[in-house]
Design an enzyme around this catalytic site. Structure first.
Site, mmCIF file in Angstrom:
data_model
loop_
_atom_site.group_PDB
_atom_site.id
_atom_site.type_symbol
_atom_site.label_atom_id
_atom_site.label_comp_id
_atom_site.label_asym_id
_atom_site.label_seq_id
_atom_site.Cartn_x
_atom_site.Cartn_y
_atom_site.Cartn_z
ATOM 1 N N TYR A 116 -4.599 -31.663 -6.097
ATOM 2 C CA TYR A 116 -4.305 -31.201 -7.456
ATOM 3 C C TYR A 116 -5.198 -31.972 -8.420
ATOM 4 C CZ TYR A 116 -1.496 -29.084 -11.132
ATOM 5 O OH TYR A 116 -1.086 -28.359 -12.211
ATOM 6 N N LYS A 171 6.546 -7.345 7.692
ATOM 7 C CA LYS A 171 5.126 -7.033 7.872
ATOM 8 C C LYS A 171 4.285 -8.295 7.732
ATOM 9 C CE LYS A 171 2.577 -3.428 8.707
ATOM 10 N NZ LYS A 171 2.664 -2.162 8.003
ATOM 11 N N GLU A 213 1.991 -0.053 1.559
ATOM 12 C CA GLU A 213 3.045 0.177 2.553
ATOM 13 C C GLU A 213 4.182 0.983 1.947
ATOM 14 O OE1 GLU A 213 4.313 -0.617 6.541
ATOM 15 O OE2 GLU A 213 2.518 -1.343 5.537
ATOM 16 N N ASP A 214 4.628 2.000 2.696
ATOM 17 C CA ASP A 214 5.853 2.735 2.347
ATOM 18 C C ASP A 214 5.815 3.277 0.926
ATOM 19 O OD1 ASP A 214 6.724 2.183 4.874
ATOM 20 O OD2 ASP A 214 8.098 0.593 4.306
ATOM 21 N N ASP A 239 0.709 3.263 6.615
ATOM 22 C CA ASP A 239 1.424 4.471 7.028
ATOM 23 C C ASP A 239 0.447 5.596 7.355
ATOM 24 O OD1 ASP A 239 3.956 3.257 6.514
ATOM 25 O OD2 ASP A 239 3.629 3.618 4.394
ATOM 26 N N GLY A 273 1.912 15.163 5.444
ATOM 27 C CA GLY A 273 2.089 14.102 4.462
ATOM 28 C C GLY A 273 1.062 13.009 4.662
ATOM 29 N N ALA A 274 1.438 11.773 4.314
ATOM 30 C CA ALA A 274 0.498 10.653 4.367
ATOM 31 C C ALA A 274 -0.028 10.432 5.779
ATOM 32 C CB ALA A 274 1.180 9.388 3.847
ATOM 33 N N ALA A 275 0.881 10.296 6.737
ATOM 34 C CA ALA A 275 0.453 10.017 8.110
ATOM 35 C C ALA A 275 -0.292 11.195 8.708
ATOM 36 C CB ALA A 275 1.666 9.658 8.965
ATOM 37 N N ASN A 365 10.538 9.132 13.645
ATOM 38 C CA ASN A 365 11.346 7.961 13.974
ATOM 39 C C ASN A 365 12.540 7.860 13.032
ATOM 40 O OD1 ASN A 365 11.638 5.856 15.755
ATOM 41 N ND2 ASN A 365 9.815 4.754 15.105
ATOM 42 N N ASN A 395 2.127 1.045 14.921
ATOM 43 C CA ASN A 395 1.076 0.573 14.021
ATOM 44 C C ASN A 395 0.722 -0.898 14.237
ATOM 45 O OD1 ASN A 395 1.486 3.091 13.000
ATOM 46 N ND2 ASN A 395 1.805 2.461 10.896
#
Length: 485
Positions: A116, A171, A213-214, A239, A273-275, A365, A395
């Site tokens: 510091y 994660k 994520e998500d 995803d 969708g996304a995936a 899932n 993943n």
């Protein structure tokens, strides 16, 4: 009363009981749990007396309601007292699952002065002179932000940022465990695209990569695209791209098992969708030619009305045979079915109508598009997203190694070639001797899969960065790292 689903360690509980010290009390406990459909995994005597024993019984159930039924069956036993019930998963998450630590101990004033003030001021001045030094002299070089708005968490839907935090923590734990990356869970109390982009951009100086994520579709597409355009660090939506990498890896090996090639395979993909969109783009880049995509309205085709830009792109780049109608109408004769959508969408008859030696990836899932046991009656290779069946499309096989490679290359972005390299590394982690219909992808605990992915990604990222930033190519060492000052 038994449950139809298999017990899972995710619903593991420890029950503290008091039972008489003599007789058959302990064996009665095990029998009672098994009759209730539970699975006893441990039984420990916590305390012993002349008249009574204190028992800690650990068992797995299939869900929360099943856990409660197991406990009630034990309460019904004569001379058995249930003292306490602990959910082991909740216990593991008490206070969170990650923490920070210092790399150097603060033992004395000398340590304090260097870590510091006043010593740290010299580091600040070096970075002020050249911000790239932040990669060399701060935690930035090994840090990834795991960012979510809580709008599409696992299979739970839009549960918000507070409820998303445990997933982001988990994660971060995976990043550290599998790739030694310091990942930070960041949940945003907004689902406005502009606010998310501005917030992530504002915090980006402290990170060498962003893992989205998500975040629900179609917002996730715009968020990722805008951040990639704006930032000089890799932005990765797990995803989408993590799923796509592992699907491609698994499909390459599955097609080897059945003796077919990707360019000649007829593929039906359900889920836009996304995936699904990411899987499609990676498959096309890898050489797939005949792909038909379906969503809740059936086949996506150029003659369909009311499509958003993402669906319009899909329609323009897929379905060369011009299929229309329903999913069931598109499946006959297909070599491959890939589902990233919803439970129970296809039947045994649908799989039977596919080509011989077909491949079925039912990845919804926790409940897949078809029961894997039913799919196996007709398909040669079956994969799911679940951990209780062979060939789990997970993943975790991809993202730790991908980010390790990107960080080691000090990459400015992430290209499609990087994703293909990652997929090839995952697929290559299964040797020719190991490859069979029930083993097309390695375990996430495979001894070197993450290292192989990292090495492949690092090489691909260095090549991609060199082509886009040729002025930096002369400043790299033999190992690909930018030369230290």
């Amino acid at each position: 009363m038994k449950t139809t689903a298999a017990p899972s360690i995710s619903y593991s509980i420890t029950i503290r009981l008091e039972v008489p010290s003599g007789g058959s009390a302990i064996s009665d406990l095990t029998t009672t749990v098994e009759r209730a459909g539970g699975l006893v995994t441990a039984l420990d005597v916590a305390a012993s007396g002349s008249d009574a024993l204190r028992i800690d019984l650990t068992c797995a159930a299939s869900d929360t309601d099943h856990s409660a039924r197991v406990v009630e069956s034990l309460r019904a036993l004569d001379d058995v007292a249930v003292l306490k019930v602990s959910d082991r998963t909740f216990l593991m998450h008490l206070g969170g699952v990650i923490e920070t630590a210092t790399k150097h101990p603060l033992r004395n004033r000398d340590d304090l002065s260097m870590i510091y003030t006043p010593g740290v001021a010299r580091i600040c001045q070096a970075i002020a002179a050249d911000k790239e030094d932040a990669r060399r002299l701060t935690v930035k070089r090994n840090s990834v932000a795991v960012v979510s708005d809580g709008s599409a968490v696992l299979g739970l839907g839009n549960i918000g940022p507070h409820a998303a935090l445990p997933v982001m923590e988990g994660k971060a734990a995976l990043f550290k465990s599998f790739a030694d990356i310091d990942a930070w869970p960041i949940v945003l109390d907004t689902q406005d695209v502009d606010q998310i982009v501005e917030t992530v951009a504002a915090i980006s100086p402290g990170f060498a990569g962003i893992n989205l994520e998500d975040i629900s579709a179609p917002r996730c597409f715009e968020i990722e695209a805008r951040l990639r355009e704006r930032l000089d660090i890799p932005v990765f939506h797990d995803d989408q791209h993590g799923t796509a990498v592992v699907v491609l890896a698994a499909l390459r090996n599955a097609l080897k098992v059945v003796g077919k090639d990707l360019p000649q395979a007829r593929i039906v993909l359900v889920g836009a969708g996304a995936a699904g969109t990411a899987v499609l783009k990676v498959l096309l880049h890898a050489g797939a030619v005949d792909v038909t995509v379906c969503d809740v309205k059936g086949v996506v085709h150029t003659g369909r009305d009311g499509m958003d830009p993402s669906l319009a792109w899909i329609a323009e780049h897929t379905n060369p045979a011009g299929h229309t109608g329903s999913l069931a109408e598109a499946l006959p004769g297909a070599d491959v079915f890939i589902g990233v959508s919803a439970p129970n969408l296809i039947t045994a008859e649908d799989v039977e109508a596919m080509a011989s030696d077909s491949v079925v990836f039912a990845l919804a899932n926790p409940d897949p598009e078809i029961d894997p046991a039913i799919a196996r009656r007709h398909a040669a290779v079956v994969a799911t997203g679940r951990s209780d069946y062979p060939n789990q499309i997970n993943n975790v096989l991809a993202f730790p190694g991908i980010f390790r490679g990107l960080l080691d290359a000090q990459s400015h972005g992430i290209s499609m070639d990087v994703l293909i390299a990652a997929a090839e590394a995952v697929a290559g982690s299964v040797s020719a001797d190991e490859l069979n219909a029930n083993y097309i992808v390695p375990s996430v605990f495979h001894h070197d899969v993450h290292q192989k992915v990292a090495a492949a990604v690092r090489a691909a990222a260095i090549a991609a960065d060199a082509s886009q930033h040729p002025e930096e190519a002369d400043h790299r060492g033999d190992d690909g790292q930018r030369d230290p000052r």
